[in-house]
Design a protein around this motif. Structure first.
Motif, PDB file in Angstrom:
ATOM      1  N   ILE A  13       0.833  -1.202   0.000  1.00  0.00           N
ATOM      2  CA  ILE A  13       0.000   0.000   0.000  1.00  0.00           C
ATOM      3  C   ILE A  13       0.869   1.253   0.000  1.00  0.00           C
ATOM      4  CG2 ILE A  13      -1.665   1.325   1.361  1.00  0.00           C
ATOM      5  CD1 ILE A  13      -2.843  -1.363   2.280  1.00  0.00           C
ATOM      6  N   ALA A  14       1.947   1.227   0.811  1.00  0.00           N
ATOM      7  CA  ALA A  14       2.838   2.382   0.878  1.00  0.00           C
ATOM      8  C   ALA A  14       3.527   2.622  -0.462  1.00  0.00           C
ATOM      9  CB  ALA A  14       3.882   2.165   1.973  1.00  0.00           C
ATOM     10  N   LEU A  15       3.976   1.550  -1.106  1.00  0.00           N
ATOM     11  CA  LEU A  15       4.630   1.689  -2.409  1.00  0.00           C
ATOM     12  C   LEU A  15       3.670   2.202  -3.468  1.00  0.00           C
ATOM     13  CD1 LEU A  15       6.854  -1.536  -2.457  1.00  0.00           C
ATOM     14  CD2 LEU A  15       7.646   0.834  -2.337  1.00  0.00           C
ATOM     15  N   LEU A  16       2.428   1.706  -3.425  1.00  0.00           N
ATOM     16  CA  LEU A  16       1.417   2.186  -4.376  1.00  0.00           C
ATOM     17  C   LEU A  16       1.133   3.667  -4.165  1.00  0.00           C
ATOM     18  CD1 LEU A  16      -1.164  -0.759  -4.493  1.00  0.00           C
ATOM     19  CD2 LEU A  16       0.324   0.024  -6.338  1.00  0.00           C
ATOM     20  N   ALA A  17       1.055   4.081  -2.903  1.00  0.00           N
ATOM     21  CA  ALA A  17       0.808   5.488  -2.599  1.00  0.00           C
ATOM     22  C   ALA A  17       1.949   6.363  -3.120  1.00  0.00           C
ATOM     23  CB  ALA A  17       0.628   5.672  -1.098  1.00  0.00           C
ATOM     24  N   LEU A  18       3.189   5.907  -2.915  1.00  0.00           N
ATOM     25  CA  LEU A  18       4.346   6.655  -3.416  1.00  0.00           C
ATOM     26  C   LEU A  18       4.337   6.717  -4.940  1.00  0.00           C
ATOM     27  CD1 LEU A  18       7.180   5.329  -1.063  1.00  0.00           C
ATOM     28  CD2 LEU A  18       6.263   7.663  -1.136  1.00  0.00           C
ATOM     29  N   LEU A  19       3.961   5.617  -5.564  1.00  0.00           N
ATOM     30  CA  LEU A  19       3.939   5.549  -7.027  1.00  0.00           C
ATOM     31  C   LEU A  19       2.892   6.497  -7.592  1.00  0.00           C
ATOM     32  CD1 LEU A  19       5.292   4.040  -9.360  1.00  0.00           C
ATOM     33  CD2 LEU A  19       3.497   2.309  -9.173  1.00  0.00           C
ATOM     34  N   ILE A  20       1.704   6.494  -6.984  1.00  0.00           N
ATOM     35  CA  ILE A  20       0.634   7.389  -7.434  1.00  0.00           C
ATOM     36  C   ILE A  20       1.045   8.844  -7.259  1.00  0.00           C
ATOM     37  CG2 ILE A  20      -1.713   8.163  -6.907  1.00  0.00           C
ATOM     38  CD1 ILE A  20      -2.374   5.227  -6.244  1.00  0.00           C
ATOM     39  N   ASN A  21       1.685   9.135  -6.111  1.00  0.00           N
ATOM     40  CA  ASN A  21       2.156  10.504  -5.871  1.00  0.00           C
ATOM     41  C   ASN A  21       3.229  10.913  -6.878  1.00  0.00           C
ATOM     42  OD1 ASN A  21       2.382  12.951  -4.065  1.00  0.00           O
ATOM     43  ND2 ASN A  21       4.467  12.161  -3.889  1.00  0.00           N
ATOM     44  N   TRP A  22       4.092   9.962  -7.248  1.00  0.00           N
ATOM     45  CA  TRP A  22       5.174  10.218  -8.202  1.00  0.00           C
ATOM     46  C   TRP A  22       4.609  10.503  -9.594  1.00  0.00           C
ATOM     47  CZ3 TRP A  22       9.460   6.176  -9.740  1.00  0.00           C
ATOM     48  CH2 TRP A  22      10.524   6.856 -10.332  1.00  0.00           C
ATOM     49  N   ILE A  23       3.656   9.676 -10.013  1.00  0.00           N
ATOM     50  CA  ILE A  23       3.056   9.867 -11.339  1.00  0.00           C
ATOM     51  C   ILE A  23       2.153  11.092 -11.358  1.00  0.00           C
ATOM     52  CG2 ILE A  23       1.485   8.841 -13.046  1.00  0.00           C
ATOM     53  CD1 ILE A  23       2.513   6.083 -12.085  1.00  0.00           C
ATOM     54  N   GLY A  24       1.351  11.231 -10.304  1.00  0.00           N
ATOM     55  CA  GLY A  24       0.425  12.356 -10.212  1.00  0.00           C
ATOM     56  C   GLY A  24      -1.010  11.945 -10.496  1.00  0.00           C
ATOM     57  N   ILE A  25      -1.911  12.351  -9.622  1.00  0.00           N
ATOM     58  CA  ILE A  25      -3.332  12.032  -9.789  1.00  0.00           C
ATOM     59  C   ILE A  25      -3.859  12.608 -11.101  1.00  0.00           C
ATOM     60  CG2 ILE A  25      -5.642  12.394  -8.848  1.00  0.00           C
ATOM     61  CD1 ILE A  25      -4.098  10.429  -7.231  1.00  0.00           C
ATOM     62  N   ASN A  26      -3.441  13.806 -11.431  1.00  0.00           N
ATOM     63  CA  ASN A  26      -3.921  14.448 -12.665  1.00  0.00           C
ATOM     64  C   ASN A  26      -3.550  13.639 -13.901  1.00  0.00           C
ATOM     65  OD1 ASN A  26      -5.011  16.581 -11.218  1.00  0.00           O
ATOM     66  ND2 ASN A  26      -3.170  17.848 -11.385  1.00  0.00           N
ATOM     67  N   THR A  27      -2.343  13.097 -13.900  1.00  0.00           N
ATOM     68  CA  THR A  27      -1.903  12.268 -15.031  1.00  0.00           C
ATOM     69  C   THR A  27      -2.757  11.016 -15.149  1.00  0.00           C
ATOM     70  OG1 THR A  27       0.375  13.040 -14.799  1.00  0.00           O
ATOM     71  CG2 THR A  27       0.039  10.983 -16.002  1.00  0.00           C
ATOM     72  N   ILE A  28      -3.028  10.367 -14.021  1.00  0.00           N
ATOM     73  CA  ILE A  28      -3.844   9.150 -14.029  1.00  0.00           C
ATOM     74  C   ILE A  28      -5.255   9.468 -14.531  1.00  0.00           C
ATOM     75  CG2 ILE A  28      -4.858   7.350 -12.583  1.00  0.00           C
ATOM     76  CD1 ILE A  28      -2.372   7.582 -10.795  1.00  0.00           C
ATOM     77  N   GLU A  29      -5.826  10.567 -14.074  1.00  0.00           N
ATOM     78  CA  GLU A  29      -7.167  10.961 -14.532  1.00  0.00           C
ATOM     79  C   GLU A  29      -7.158  11.280 -16.023  1.00  0.00           C
ATOM     80  OE1 GLU A  29     -10.203  11.210 -13.216  1.00  0.00           O
ATOM     81  OE2 GLU A  29      -9.543  10.254 -11.366  1.00  0.00           O
ATOM     82  N   HIS A  30      -6.107  11.965 -16.471  1.00  0.00           N
ATOM     83  CA  HIS A  30      -6.036  12.378 -17.874  1.00  0.00           C
ATOM     84  C   HIS A  30      -5.951  11.168 -18.815  1.00  0.00           C
ATOM     85  CE1 HIS A  30      -5.085  14.877 -21.338  1.00  0.00           C
ATOM     86  NE2 HIS A  30      -4.039  14.099 -21.583  1.00  0.00           N
ATOM     87  N   TYR A  31      -5.189  10.154 -18.399  1.00  0.00           N
ATOM     88  CA  TYR A  31      -4.970   8.990 -19.263  1.00  0.00           C
ATOM     89  C   TYR A  31      -5.830   7.785 -18.863  1.00  0.00           C
ATOM     90  CZ  TYR A  31      -0.861  11.386 -21.137  1.00  0.00           C
ATOM     91  OH  TYR A  31      -0.023  12.277 -21.753  1.00  0.00           O
ATOM     92  N   ARG A  32      -6.841   8.007 -18.025  1.00  0.00           N
ATOM     93  CA  ARG A  32      -7.609   6.883 -17.492  1.00  0.00           C
ATOM     94  C   ARG A  32      -8.214   6.015 -18.586  1.00  0.00           C
ATOM     95  NH1 ARG A  32     -12.624   8.506 -13.945  1.00  0.00           N
ATOM     96  NH2 ARG A  32     -13.199   9.309 -16.007  1.00  0.00           N
ATOM     97  N   ASP A  33      -8.893   6.617 -19.535  1.00  0.00           N
ATOM     98  CA  ASP A  33      -9.534   5.845 -20.602  1.00  0.00           C
ATOM     99  C   ASP A  33      -8.501   5.136 -21.474  1.00  0.00           C
ATOM    100  OD1 ASP A  33     -12.007   6.669 -19.695  1.00  0.00           O
ATOM    101  OD2 ASP A  33     -12.152   8.354 -21.102  1.00  0.00           O
ATOM    102  N   ASP A  34      -7.435   5.860 -21.814  1.00  0.00           N
ATOM    103  CA  ASP A  34      -6.369   5.230 -22.604  1.00  0.00           C
ATOM    104  C   ASP A  34      -5.727   4.078 -21.840  1.00  0.00           C
ATOM    105  OD1 ASP A  34      -6.725   6.976 -24.703  1.00  0.00           O
ATOM    106  OD2 ASP A  34      -5.165   8.370 -24.043  1.00  0.00           O
ATOM    107  N   LEU A  35      -5.526   4.285 -20.541  1.00  0.00           N
ATOM    108  CA  LEU A  35      -4.891   3.257 -19.719  1.00  0.00           C
ATOM    109  C   LEU A  35      -5.728   1.978 -19.703  1.00  0.00           C
ATOM    110  CD1 LEU A  35      -2.712   2.340 -17.735  1.00  0.00           C
ATOM    111  CD2 LEU A  35      -4.046   3.406 -15.902  1.00  0.00           C
ATOM    112  N   LEU A  36      -7.030   2.112 -19.513  1.00  0.00           N
ATOM    113  CA  LEU A  36      -7.914   0.944 -19.487  1.00  0.00           C
ATOM    114  C   LEU A  36      -7.910   0.223 -20.833  1.00  0.00           C
ATOM    115  CD1 LEU A  36     -10.940   2.355 -17.459  1.00  0.00           C
ATOM    116  CD2 LEU A  36      -9.195   0.745 -16.668  1.00  0.00           C
ATOM    117  N   PHE A  37      -7.925   0.992 -21.912  1.00  0.00           N
ATOM    118  CA  PHE A  37      -7.925   0.397 -23.252  1.00  0.00           C
ATOM    119  C   PHE A  37      -6.629  -0.365 -23.514  1.00  0.00           C
ATOM    120  CE2 PHE A  37      -6.767   0.711 -27.752  1.00  0.00           C
ATOM    121  CZ  PHE A  37      -7.831   0.037 -28.326  1.00  0.00           C
TER     122      PHE A  37
END
Length: 238
Positions: free
Chosen positions: A16-40
């Motif tokens: 959980i700690a590593l995932l939290a660090l990874l998400i913080n490193w990538i950025g929530i905005n980036t994940i939201e922006h590429y969410r549809d592309d990521l799933l595809f």
């Protein structure tokens, strides 16, 4: 039991700690922006991996069984080199050859991943069956089992842990190589990684690379758990 439970909690907390660090490193905005592309692309990546792994299992396990038979003593290693093609030739070269034969798209990518995944499965199936204790096979023959029954009821159950080890290695190679399929026109998580490199977009690159690594870990865990349940529910070594 308490120690095992405590280790599980520590492991879960670290994940959980590593995932939290990874998400913080990538950025929530980036994940939201590429969410549809990521799933595809994740779905496309999974299709490539599962299709090629299924083909490798269908070919590799029977091939390993065949090479382990007494009639193949002395010739097995020579035949093993046939299955080593996908590991001897660099992945990009295999993809290029598959592209020349099958064209652009998922077909050549699946074929190249199939070749890359084949050797660990064949090798571990062969080694697992060869390492089954002779006394177990002799005892099975002594109680009247046929060669087919000895294979299915004694040899394969005892070889399962080693075979699963080969499947795990093949799966790791497969998942890690699949992003290269982007280079021959097949969708995968490489469709996030390589444009991220070209555009110097580090968050996009990290998103694709992190998802590839997490997918490899997740699939490895699924295979490990499935093998344990398989053994516990009636396929324990005899």
């Amino acid at each position: 039991m308490a120690i095992h439970y405590g280790k599980g909690l520590i492991g879960g907390a670290l994940v959980i700690a590593l995932l939290a660090l990874l998400i913080n490193w990538i950025g929530i905005n980036t994940i939201e922006h590429y969410r549809d592309d990521l799933l595809f692309y994740l779905q496309a990546h999974l299709i490539l991996v599962l299709a090629s792994m299924l083909a490798a299992l269908v070919v590799g396990i029977p091939a390993g069984i065949f090479l382990s038979r007494p009639t193949m003593v002395g010739r097995a290693e020579r035949f093993m080199q046939i299955f080593n093609i996908g590991n001897t030739v660099p992945p990009l070269a295999v993809l290029a050859i598959a592209l020349g034969i099958l064209g652009i798209g998922s077909g050549p990518a699946i074929f190249a991943l199939f070749l890359a995944s084949l050797l660990p499965i064949v090798r571990n199936t062969y080694e697992g069956l060869k390492n089954v204790q002779g006394s177990l096979k002799e005892a099975a023959v002594g109680i009247g089992m046929t060669p087919r029954q000895v294979l299915w009821k004694v040899e394969l159950p005892n070889a399962v842990p080693i075979i699963v080890g080969g499947v795990r290695v093949a799966l790791a190679i497969n998942v890690g190589t699949a992003p290269l399929a982007f280079l021959i026109g097949a969708n995968s998580l490489g469709s996030l990684i390589f444009p991220g490199i070209a555009l110097n977009n580090q968050p996009q690159l990290l998103l694709g690379a992190a998802c590839t690594a997490l997918l490899a870990l997740l699939l490895d865990g699924v295979v490990t758990l499935a093998s344990r349940l398989w053994l516990e529910r009636g396929l324990r070594p005899s």
